[in-house]
Scaffold this motif. Structure first.
Motif, PDB file in Angstrom:
ATOM      1  N   VAL A 153       0.867  -1.177   0.000  1.00  0.00           N
ATOM      2  CA  VAL A 153       0.000   0.000   0.000  1.00  0.00           C
ATOM      3  C   VAL A 153       0.903   1.226   0.000  1.00  0.00           C
ATOM      4  O   VAL A 153       1.761   1.376   0.872  1.00  0.00           O
ATOM      5  CB  VAL A 153      -0.923   0.033   1.235  1.00  0.00           C
ATOM      6  N   GLN A 154       0.726   2.085  -0.988  1.00  0.00           N
ATOM      7  CA  GLN A 154       1.576   3.266  -1.115  1.00  0.00           C
ATOM      8  C   GLN A 154       0.729   4.522  -1.308  1.00  0.00           C
ATOM      9  O   GLN A 154      -0.301   4.506  -1.998  1.00  0.00           O
ATOM     10  CB  GLN A 154       2.522   3.121  -2.314  1.00  0.00           C
ATOM     11  N   LEU A 155       1.176   5.600  -0.700  1.00  0.00           N
ATOM     12  CA  LEU A 155       0.596   6.913  -0.934  1.00  0.00           C
ATOM     13  C   LEU A 155       1.514   7.638  -1.905  1.00  0.00           C
ATOM     14  O   LEU A 155       2.693   7.879  -1.605  1.00  0.00           O
ATOM     15  CB  LEU A 155       0.489   7.690   0.377  1.00  0.00           C
ATOM     16  N   LEU A 156       0.988   7.970  -3.079  1.00  0.00           N
ATOM     17  CA  LEU A 156       1.783   8.591  -4.128  1.00  0.00           C
ATOM     18  C   LEU A 156       1.450  10.076  -4.231  1.00  0.00           C
ATOM     19  O   LEU A 156       0.325  10.448  -4.544  1.00  0.00           O
ATOM     20  CB  LEU A 156       1.509   7.910  -5.479  1.00  0.00           C
ATOM     21  N   PRO A 173       7.343  12.143  -2.381  1.00  0.00           N
ATOM     22  CA  PRO A 173       6.632  11.524  -3.507  1.00  0.00           C
ATOM     23  C   PRO A 173       6.032  10.162  -3.179  1.00  0.00           C
ATOM     24  O   PRO A 173       4.956   9.824  -3.672  1.00  0.00           O
ATOM     25  CB  PRO A 173       7.716  11.400  -4.584  1.00  0.00           C
ATOM     26  N   LEU A 174       6.714   9.378  -2.328  1.00  0.00           N
ATOM     27  CA  LEU A 174       6.269   8.022  -2.018  1.00  0.00           C
ATOM     28  C   LEU A 174       6.316   7.777  -0.521  1.00  0.00           C
ATOM     29  O   LEU A 174       7.280   8.137   0.151  1.00  0.00           O
ATOM     30  CB  LEU A 174       7.168   6.981  -2.706  1.00  0.00           C
ATOM     31  N   SER A 175       5.282   7.142   0.002  1.00  0.00           N
ATOM     32  CA  SER A 175       5.294   6.681   1.388  1.00  0.00           C
ATOM     33  C   SER A 175       4.246   5.582   1.514  1.00  0.00           C
ATOM     34  O   SER A 175       3.306   5.515   0.725  1.00  0.00           O
ATOM     35  CB  SER A 175       4.991   7.822   2.368  1.00  0.00           C
ATOM     36  N   GLY A 176       4.420   4.707   2.485  1.00  0.00           N
ATOM     37  CA  GLY A 176       3.440   3.633   2.637  1.00  0.00           C
ATOM     38  C   GLY A 176       3.965   2.482   3.449  1.00  0.00           C
ATOM     39  O   GLY A 176       4.910   2.627   4.225  1.00  0.00           O
ATOM     40  N   GLN A 177       3.349   1.335   3.247  1.00  0.00           N
ATOM     41  CA  GLN A 177       3.722   0.155   4.005  1.00  0.00           C
ATOM     42  C   GLN A 177       3.549  -1.096   3.151  1.00  0.00           C
ATOM     43  O   GLN A 177       2.893  -1.071   2.113  1.00  0.00           O
ATOM     44  CB  GLN A 177       2.865   0.042   5.264  1.00  0.00           C
ATOM     45  N   ARG A 178       4.154  -2.190   3.615  1.00  0.00           N
ATOM     46  CA  ARG A 178       4.041  -3.468   2.914  1.00  0.00           C
ATOM     47  C   ARG A 178       3.830  -4.572   3.934  1.00  0.00           C
ATOM     48  O   ARG A 178       4.192  -4.432   5.114  1.00  0.00           O
ATOM     49  CB  ARG A 178       5.301  -3.744   2.096  1.00  0.00           C
ATOM     50  N   THR A 179       3.233  -5.651   3.482  1.00  0.00           N
ATOM     51  CA  THR A 179       3.010  -6.825   4.317  1.00  0.00           C
ATOM     52  C   THR A 179       3.898  -7.936   3.815  1.00  0.00           C
ATOM     53  O   THR A 179       3.681  -8.499   2.741  1.00  0.00           O
ATOM     54  CB  THR A 179       1.535  -7.261   4.267  1.00  0.00           C
ATOM     55  N   VAL A 194      -3.303  13.256  -4.528  1.00  0.00           N
ATOM     56  CA  VAL A 194      -2.604  12.038  -4.130  1.00  0.00           C
ATOM     57  C   VAL A 194      -3.307  10.819  -4.721  1.00  0.00           C
ATOM     58  O   VAL A 194      -4.496  10.862  -5.048  1.00  0.00           O
ATOM     59  CB  VAL A 194      -2.521  11.905  -2.594  1.00  0.00           C
ATOM     60  N   THR A 195      -2.554   9.734  -4.838  1.00  0.00           N
ATOM     61  CA  THR A 195      -3.080   8.472  -5.331  1.00  0.00           C
ATOM     62  C   THR A 195      -2.732   7.369  -4.352  1.00  0.00           C
ATOM     63  O   THR A 195      -1.561   7.177  -4.019  1.00  0.00           O
ATOM     64  CB  THR A 195      -2.488   8.118  -6.714  1.00  0.00           C
ATOM     65  N   MET A 196      -3.747   6.667  -3.862  1.00  0.00           N
ATOM     66  CA  MET A 196      -3.500   5.496  -3.033  1.00  0.00           C
ATOM     67  C   MET A 196      -3.351   4.290  -3.958  1.00  0.00           C
ATOM     68  O   MET A 196      -4.210   4.027  -4.800  1.00  0.00           O
ATOM     69  CB  MET A 196      -4.662   5.268  -2.065  1.00  0.00           C
TER      70      MET A 196
END
Length: 274
Positions: free
Chosen positions: A21-24, A245-251, A60-62
């Motif tokens: 999941v990334q916030l662009l 520009p990019l932030s988020g998390q991963r599983t 922004v784009t999720m």
């Protein structure tokens, strides 16, 4: 100026990821002096994208990608027509009072040395003081091409006397707020006609301060200038973390490697990548 931007982000994971999941913050908005002609974000595999505005008014784009996932490439392409307005921003949808941007953050907390620098810009007309600060930081700090490990605070970067554009902007914001200016971080792009290779361009950063009688005005301490038609404004925040520009998390476990390439060229020179 008509500019074409090509932004490529490539993720590689050492272990398969179950979900990403990334916030662009990759999409610029149109305002006076900046007209977005076309803009699109593409992923190399099936992905769900949800577009919206955040609390700052940024577009922004999720991004949601289901695994198993070992790598992912995002490609952003667009054209923007820009106009030199001497750094003065107009026509942008402002969602917050300038007073909101007087608060400090961990990255922009002033050290005694930065407080002292605020005293060096002296008294006088506010716009002239902001220009003086821009020049002082440009003269006192060495601009680096590549970031070292970690993310230094404004105090750490100023003590070291060097940093990338991000670090000089954090220093500018810290001092500007001490001097009484609302100040914020801007992420975007800058076309450099003197660059030897278009692919050497990377995302850029500068600051905006609120000056009575003018509104928000941009300042780029990395180049001791106000943004011109060579700049494409994308996102704002209190500091880099809020405008990145990019932030988020991963599983999933393992390590992540991220490679970003940005090219900015006048559109008349042809499409990037051809």
């Amino acid at each position: 100026m008509r500019l074409q931007v090509h932004h490529r982000t490539h993720y590689v994971f050492s272990q398969p990821q179950a979900r990403l999941v990334q916030l662009l913050r990759l999409t610029p908005a149109s305002h006076e002096g900046q007209n977005v002609v076309s803009w699109r974000i593409d992923a190399c595999r099936d992905a769900r994208m949800k577009r919206q505005r955040d609390g700052y008014g940024n577009l922004v784009t999720m991004l949601y990608v289901e695994g198993p996932l070992t790598e992912l490439t995002l490609t952003v392409t667009g054209e923007v027509v820009t106009e030199d307005r001497a750094g003065v921003l107009a026509g942008e949808a402002e969602t917050l009072s300038p007073l909101y941007f007087t608060q400090t953050t961990v990255l922009t907390a002033p050290s005694p040395e930065l407080v002292a620098l605020a005293g060096e810009i002296g008294e006088g007309e506010p716009l002239a003081k902001a220009h003086a600060l821009n020049t002082l930081l440009h003269e006192r700090m060495t601009l680096l091409d590549f970031a070292a490990e970690g993310e230094p605070t404004a105090a750490e970067a100023f003590a070291a006397g060097e940093g990338i554009a991000r670090d000089l902007v954090h220093c500018f914001i810290a001092v500007a707020r001490v001097a009484g200016f609302p100040a914020r971080y801007v992420s975007g792009h800058r076309y450099d006609p003197d660059a030897t290779e278009a692919t050497s361009h990377s995302g850029h950063a500068w600051a905006e301060v609120y000056v009575e009688g003018y509104g928000w005005v941009g300042f780029d301490p990395a180049h001791d200038m106000c943004p011109t038609d060579a700049y494409v404004r994308v996102a704002i925040g209190l500091d880099h973390r809020e405008a990145a520009p990019l932030s988020g998390q991963r599983t999933g476990g393992g390590h992540e490697h991220l490679a970003v390439d940005v090219a900015v060229l006048p559109a008349v020179q042809g499409r990037v990548g051809q």
